[in-house]
Design an enzyme around this catalytic site. Structure first.
Site, PDB file in Angstrom:
ATOM      1  N   HIS A 199       6.091   4.615  12.750  1.00 17.93           N
ATOM      2  CA  HIS A 199       6.183   4.579  11.293  1.00 17.93           C
ATOM      3  C   HIS A 199       7.295   5.556  10.890  1.00 17.93           C
ATOM      4  O   HIS A 199       7.097   6.766  10.878  1.00 17.93           O
ATOM      5  CB  HIS A 199       4.842   5.003  10.673  1.00 17.93           C
ATOM      6  CG  HIS A 199       4.791   4.919   9.186  1.00 17.93           C
ATOM      7  ND1 HIS A 199       4.079   3.942   8.519  1.00 17.93           N
ATOM      8  CD2 HIS A 199       5.359   5.682   8.223  1.00 17.93           C
ATOM      9  CE1 HIS A 199       4.198   4.113   7.216  1.00 17.93           C
ATOM     10  NE2 HIS A 199       4.977   5.167   7.014  1.00 17.93           N
TER      11      HIS A 199
ATOM     12  N   HIS B 202      10.420   7.177   8.512  1.00 20.59           N
ATOM     13  CA  HIS B 202      10.990   7.427   7.188  1.00 20.59           C
ATOM     14  C   HIS B 202      12.466   7.791   7.375  1.00 20.59           C
ATOM     15  O   HIS B 202      12.856   8.276   8.438  1.00 20.59           O
ATOM     16  CB  HIS B 202      10.247   8.558   6.480  1.00 20.59           C
ATOM     17  CG  HIS B 202       8.917   8.167   5.933  1.00 20.59           C
ATOM     18  ND1 HIS B 202       8.497   8.507   4.674  1.00 20.59           N
ATOM     19  CD2 HIS B 202       7.903   7.443   6.470  1.00 20.59           C
ATOM     20  CE1 HIS B 202       7.281   8.019   4.458  1.00 20.59           C
ATOM     21  NE2 HIS B 202       6.897   7.378   5.546  1.00 20.59           N
TER      22      HIS B 202
ATOM     23  N   CYS C 225       5.277   9.557   0.676  1.00 20.82           N
ATOM     24  CA  CYS C 225       3.944  10.139   0.739  1.00 20.82           C
ATOM     25  C   CYS C 225       3.787  11.145  -0.389  1.00 20.82           C
ATOM     26  O   CYS C 225       4.480  12.167  -0.409  1.00 20.82           O
ATOM     27  CB  CYS C 225       3.706  10.825   2.082  1.00 20.82           C
ATOM     28  SG  CYS C 225       2.063  11.573   2.189  1.00 20.82           S
TER      29      CYS C 225
ATOM     30  N   ARG D 100       0.827  -1.214   0.000  1.00 26.97           N
ATOM     31  CA  ARG D 100       0.000   0.000   0.000  1.00 26.97           C
ATOM     32  C   ARG D 100       0.860   1.263   0.000  1.00 26.97           C
ATOM     33  O   ARG D 100       0.970   1.967  -0.994  1.00 26.97           O
ATOM     34  CB  ARG D 100      -0.946  -0.039   1.211  1.00 26.97           C
ATOM     35  CG  ARG D 100      -2.110   0.965   1.125  1.00 26.97           C
ATOM     36  CD  ARG D 100      -1.785   2.365   1.569  1.00 26.97           C
ATOM     37  NE  ARG D 100      -1.324   2.452   2.947  1.00 26.97           N
ATOM     38  CZ  ARG D 100      -0.895   3.572   3.495  1.00 26.97           C
ATOM     39  NH1 ARG D 100      -0.844   4.703   2.797  1.00 26.97           N
ATOM     40  NH2 ARG D 100      -0.442   3.584   4.743  1.00 26.97           N
TER      41      ARG D 100
END
Length: 296
Positions: free
Chosen positions: A206, A208, A239, A13
């Site tokens: 989460h 990055h 994103c 996803r």
């Protein structure tokens, strides 16, 4: 350090959603199969979002229809609103994630709505999904920094997370959406949420890797008691609605560090590296994962 942690694989996803060239549904299904075969027990499949918004995920229903939801693996999907939940329920999904923002600017950029509106919708979707017997997880984006607003206040993060928790969401993933967090920030945010009543068992991270801090941030979160971490096979993704956002933390890089710490995940690293190499061939570029590069 915990003896084991849960990896929440977001590659199908969050990893693929930024790809400009449409990845065939069958390739996505094969990716999911390979991830499960490597030992992943949670694989986020897709999002029931408007295809105009994210064309890459226009095949959400078709993808879900080709997945064995009885395989003993969690296959969550992201749903942005009540219409998305309708589609997810129709597809037979049993596990969803809702998405909110800690900042006003990102809410406007990503959702075209105010932060409060986005939070209200997310909480309502979560409450309805729980009433339908679905498992629910919450995402809060821009927890550590926003490209338009800069540093994010702890009070904004606390309020957003607590509203999701009040809606019944059992676990909330803290998103370092643009990868600006440092270990000290991670510790401060987690401690601030603990003080507000959300213990480490209610939180995930989460990360990055924009500034190369993702693994250090995971290490800090482990020291704070967190045991669930989001990552993406091969480090793909980012994103599309956040300026400066780069790829997710590579699952392989995370596994290498966790194995070195003696922390179990149940995932076969060599098998996952092979999957990343296979995926790189389909995407037409090498993986940004340091471990994939080193082992292939």
């Amino acid at each position: 350090m915990p003896a084991s942690v849960r990896i929440y694989e977001v590659g199908p996803r969050d990893g693929l959603q930024s790809e400009s060239a449409i990845v065939p549904t069958e390739t996505k299904r094969e990716l999911v199969r390979r991830l499960v075969d490597a030992g992943n027990t949670t694989v986020e499949l897709t999002s029931f979002v408007s295809p105009r918004r994210i064309p890459q995920l226009a095949d959400a229903a078709e993808l879900v229809a080709g997945i064995d939801l009885d395989a003993g693996v969690r296959f969550p999907v992201l749903v942005p609103n009540q219409r998305g939940l309708d589609h997810a329920l129709k597809a037979g999904v049993r596990d969803i994630a809702v998405f909110t923002s800690a900042t006003e600017s990102f809410a406007q950029s990503n959702f075209g709505a105010t932060r409060n509106q986005v939070l209200t919708v997310g909480a309502a979707v979560a409450a309805r999904a729980l009433s339908e017997g679905l498992a629910v997880r919450g995402y809060v984006s821009m927890v550590f920094g926003d490209p338009w607003e800069g540093p994010v206040g702890l009070e904004d993060v606390q309020r957003t997370c607590l509203e999701l928790a009040d809606a019944g969401v059992p676990l909330i993933s803290l998103g370092d959406t643009i990868g600006v967090a440092t270990p000290g920030q991670v510790r401060a945010v987690v401690e601030g949420l603990n003080a507000a009543g959300l213990g480490p068992d209610r939180l995930a991270l989460h990360a990055h890797d924009t500034y190369g801090q993702a693994l250090a941030n995971v290490y800090a979160a482990l020291q704070c008691g967190l045991t669930e971490f989001d990552s993406s096979v091969g480090g793909i993704g980012g994103c599309p609605f956040a300026l400066t956002a780069t790829g997710n933390l590579a699952t392989e890089d995370l596994l290498w560090m966790l194995e070195g710490l003696g922390i179990s995940t149940g995932i076969d690293l060599p098998a996952l590296v092979k999957t990343s190499a296979w995926l790189s061939g389909h995407l037409g570029r090498s993986s940004p994962s340091r471990v994939v590069t080193a082992l292939t």
